[in-house]
Design an enzyme around this catalytic site. Structure first.
Site, PDB file in Angstrom:
ATOM      1  N   HIS A 180       0.819  -1.215   0.000  1.00 28.97           N
ATOM      2  CA  HIS A 180       0.000   0.000   0.000  1.00 28.97           C
ATOM      3  C   HIS A 180       0.855   1.269   0.000  1.00 28.97           C
ATOM      4  CE1 HIS A 180       0.134  -0.308   4.539  1.00 28.97           C
ATOM      5  NE2 HIS A 180       0.146   1.013   4.453  1.00 28.97           N
ATOM      6  N   ASP A 207       1.316  -7.692   2.191  1.00 29.88           N
ATOM      7  CA  ASP A 207       1.382  -6.256   1.926  1.00 29.88           C
ATOM      8  C   ASP A 207       2.831  -5.767   1.738  1.00 29.88           C
ATOM      9  OD1 ASP A 207       0.898  -3.536   1.797  1.00 29.88           O
ATOM     10  OD2 ASP A 207      -0.576  -3.550   3.417  1.00 29.88           O
ATOM     11  N   SER A 242       4.105   2.308   8.218  1.00 28.22           N
ATOM     12  CA  SER A 242       3.824   1.319   7.185  1.00 28.22           C
ATOM     13  C   SER A 242       5.086   0.985   6.418  1.00 28.22           C
ATOM     14  CB  SER A 242       2.780   1.855   6.211  1.00 28.22           C
ATOM     15  OG  SER A 242       1.514   1.753   6.779  1.00 28.22           O
TER      16      SER A 242
HETATM   17  N1  ARG Z   1      -4.420   0.274   7.491  1.00 29.53           N
HETATM   18  C1  ARG Z   1      -3.119   0.322   6.907  1.00 29.53           C
HETATM   19  C2  ARG Z   1      -2.366   1.515   7.459  1.00 29.53           C
HETATM   20  O1  ARG Z   1      -2.869   2.583   7.529  1.00 29.53           O
HETATM   21  C3  ARG Z   1      -3.152   0.442   5.437  1.00 29.53           C
HETATM   22  C4  ARG Z   1      -3.732  -0.720   4.772  1.00 29.53           C
HETATM   23  C5  ARG Z   1      -3.954  -0.498   3.315  1.00 29.53           C
HETATM   24  N2  ARG Z   1      -4.910  -1.454   2.836  1.00 29.53           N
HETATM   25  C6  ARG Z   1      -6.147  -1.137   2.439  1.00 29.53           C
HETATM   26  N3  ARG Z   1      -6.978  -2.108   2.185  1.00 29.53           N
HETATM   27  N4  ARG Z   1      -6.539   0.121   2.290  1.00 29.53           N
HETATM   28  O2  ARG Z   1      -1.206   1.395   7.787  1.00 29.53           O
END
Ligand code: ARG
Length: 724
Positions: free
Chosen positions: A89, A229, A659
């Protein structure tokens, strides 16, 4: 002030308990948490993690930055040729940009089988080279209690001056550096961070979206998780190993450190640490703020975002080219829609508010008992006044971000605000024309991700939220008239705007920009609404917002300073601020709610269970499903149970920005890549919750399995330092 806070913190850091530890620790404090880290299983010294003079683990951590300089994610270098890992992502936008309907690598994945196949990615990375405490320089002649307006101005000027001095001192190297002065403890301490910024970054590998985003928004922020991811890039440098613009002749950057990768597996209770760039936490949010966010701000944002997402998804599900076009937009609106939804729920239920209130009451008592009212006495009233106004007026700025800025025609119009006045003024007319003409050249780019049926409905939705949710007194008169005349039929209004405005059609906009006319722009209905809104904010609402900001800034600073003084014997980690931090803890399971238990890892079995062919979120390559069914895991199988472990949990303290961060074992070897937080601690930016707060990471063995078996990129595996 600086020294006092430091001393307090240092003393505090030494008394940490062995319980899950709150804290995204600044690197300058690592020496002080070495003992508790080693007690938990760290085999390294603080000096090996962060050293001022020698290479150390921190040199393997990269800061992902947009071409404009905005930090957005973290990555870790895993080879001597500066191959680095980050999240899927995080690389998403860059991969989408490299995709076309004919060569859709976002959907299909991409693996460079040699360096010549790597593709230029549209972002930069920064490497942290130096940290300098500039508190004394920045706060010289500025007191904590000075009158707020002049203080803010003096502080801003001083920061600019100090920053200019620091950059100048870099000499010729300054063009390759971004220096940021970051405020710690809400303006009580300032550290300058020096990042050497590399500009030639190339995509090396990315799994198909169905693997890298498996589970989509349904699984996002949730456990148990089965998302792989990750994406992989490489840093390129010139002959001198220094930053350079993209050039085929550039060479892989030779890093000062790269992380070895452990294939040995992990177990509950093992030490784990994460280094990276957490963006922002607000753990000292005042109780009234919790009430405002939970009761009003978050619920409203959730609705505005959800309505736009519904429109996107309807068209994306029907057409894969539209899906490609809007995927990055959907992901970025969706990620925080999801989080805000959880926060709206958490912040408005009993618990958090009461906890914050209790801390504040204690603080007030301490202020009185210690005769500190002259310094800290006004904190409560400042907050109360600021939140009273924020409650009344706060949504206007929120809707500018979440509403207007998510409508492309309105955003286009926003770019031209002020142009009619400039065109009408002889002194500036030529400049305005030049701006317009050059904008015309960028129109293909602007309309690249623009699908009229979607945008027309988004426009109607945004207008509806503006009019239905906000006080009409601060909305543009033109919008109010339009809605009244059309009896709140927003579809009809959007239809009309669509026909009349230049911002809804590339050809019309092009014609206008080539021959810009002040009167035409001033009468454009979308311009009138957007400009009207911005005028209300920058004229009528400005004094209100200025007042809120001044009170809030002052209250934060005083409250923070007071809390530090009051808690002289306890650790108070500073809020995240986009600078490098370390969090340590252990691999750990948890109980999400009464009667339930969550294991600390997931396996490939869960992917096969969740798999739904052709589903928007739970599809997966059949080749992968077959391999998983046949359990062909090779060297990536867990040595204990023979399964392929896919994701795992630890009690590390992270937030957005982390992330892509490296998750390391006690030897400093890579065991995973952090990519999410869990639902039960969705409000962790406001409060650390030791019992349920978990970091979700991809097990690095799953990552390598995908590279090796699905991507068949042996060339990538060969570059790595594997520890078996
Ligand atoms: N929740 C994750 C974060 O903010 C990002 C995940 C991205 N995946 C998604 N399905 N939007 O670190």
């Amino acid at each position: 002030m600086k020294n006092r806070i430091f001393t307090l913190l240092l003393a505090a850091a030494c008394t940490l308990s062995l319980r899950a530890d709150e804290g995204m620790w600044p690197l300058v404090l690592l020496q002080k948490i070495q003992d508790p880290m080693q007690a938990k299983g760290l085999k390294l010294t603080a000096e090996q993690i962060y050293s001022i003079n020698n290479s150390s683990l921190k040199d393997g951590v990269v800061r992902l930055m947009s071409k404009q300089g905005r930090m957005f994610c973290t990555g870790e270098i895993i080879s001597s040729k500066s191959l680095f890992l980050t999240n899927h992502h995080c690389g998403y936008g860059a991969v989408q940009e490299l995709s076309t309907p004919a060569d859709n690598i976002l959907t299909n994945g991409f693996w460079a089988k040699s360096m010549t196949e790597e593709r230029p990615a549209n972002f930069n990375i920064g490497l942290l080279r130096k940290i300098e405490d500039v508190t004394a320089k920045v706060l010289e002649g500025i007191n904590i209690n000075d009158e707020e307006g002049p203080r803010t101005k003096a502080l801003g000027d001083k920061q600019k001056l100090v920053l200019a001095g620091l950059k100048e001192a870099l000499g010729d190297a300054k063009n390759n550096y971004v220096v940021e002065i970051s405020s710690f403890y809400n303006g009580n301490q300032y550290l300058a961070m020096y990042y050497e910024v590399y500009r030639d970054i190339r995509l090396v590998g990315v799994p198909p979206e169905s693997v890298g985003k498996f589970g989509g928004e349904t699984d996002n922020w949730r456990w148990p998780r089965h998302t792989c991811d990750f994406s992989m890039f490489r840093i390129y440098a010139n002959e001198a190993n220094s930053p350079a613009d993209y050039n085929v002749a550039n060479k892989p950057y030779a890093p000062k450190h790269h992380f070895p990768i452990s294939l040995k597996g992990i177990e509950k209770g093992d030490f784990s640490m994460i280094m990276g760039y957490p963006g922002r936490t607000t753990r000292y949010t005042y109780s009234e703020g919790i009430k405002y966010l939970g009761g009003k701000e978050r619920p409203m944002r959730v609705q505005v975002r959800r309505d736009i997402m519904d429109i996107y998804e309807e068209y994306m599900k029907a057409d894969k080219n539209i899906r490609l076009m809007y995927s990055d937009k959907l992901a970025s609106i969706g990620n925080y829609w999801n989080k805000f939804n959880g926060e709206a729920h958490d912040l408005s239920k009993p618990g958090l508010y009461e906890k914050r209130k209790a801390v504040e009451l204690e603080f007030e008592k301490w202020v009185k008992a210690n005769g500190k009212s002259d310094v800290y006495g006004e904190v409560t009233s400042l907050y109360d006044e600021a939140y009273l106004k924020l409650n009344q007026y706060g949504l206007y700025s929120v809707y500018l971000q979440d509403g207007i800025s998510n409508s492309q025609p309105m955003t286009f119009a926003m770019n031209l605000i002020g142009m009619p006045e400039m065109l009408n003024d002889k002194k500036t007319a030529a400049i305005a024309k030049g701006t317009a003409n050059s904008m015309a050249g960028g129109l293909d780019e602007m309309f690249k991700e623009f699908y009229a049926p979607i945008e027309k409905r988004v426009l109607a939705s945004v207008l509806r939220h503006l009019y239905e949710d906000l006080d009409h007194a601060y909305l543009p008169a033109y919008l109010n008239e339009l809605v009244a005349k059309n009896k709140r039929d927003y579809t009809k209004i959007a239809d009309m705007l669509w026909k009349k405005s230049i911002f809804t059609d590339k050809a019309r906009m092009s014609e206008f920009l080539k021959k810009p006319s002040a009167s035409k722009l001033a009468k454009d209905p979308i311009y009138m609404i957007t400009n009207g809104y911005v005028q209300k904010m920058s004229v009528d609402l400005k004094p209100i917002y200025d007042d809120i900001n001044a009170k809030m800034g002052r209250a934060h600073r005083l409250f923070q300073a007071g809390m530090l003084e009051m808690n002289a014997d306890k650790a108070l980690p500073p809020d995240a601020n986009g600078t490098m931090r370390l969090t340590y803890g252990t691999i750990l399971d948890y109980n999400p709610f009464d009667g339930a238990h969550y294991n600390y890892f997931t396996t490939a079995k869960g992917i096969v269970d969740k798999y739904k062919p052709r589903d928007f979120e739970f599809d997966a390559p059949t080749e992968l499903i077959d391999m998983l069914r046949n359990k062909q895991y090779g060297q990536y199988a867990d040595p204990k149970d023979g399964e392929l472990h896919v994701c795992f949990l630890s009690d590390n303290d992270i937030t957005g920005g982390n992330s892509g961060s490296p998750v390391l074992n006690g030897n400093g070897e890579l065991i995973g890549t952090a990519f999410d937080g869990n639902w039960e601690a969705i409000s962790s930016d406001f409060m650390f919750m030791p019992d349920v707060q978990r970091t979700i990471s991809v097990d690095v063995r799953f990552t390598l399995f995908i590279v090796d078996k699905l991507g068949k990129a042996q060339n990538i595996i060969d570059e790595l330092t594997l520890v078996k």
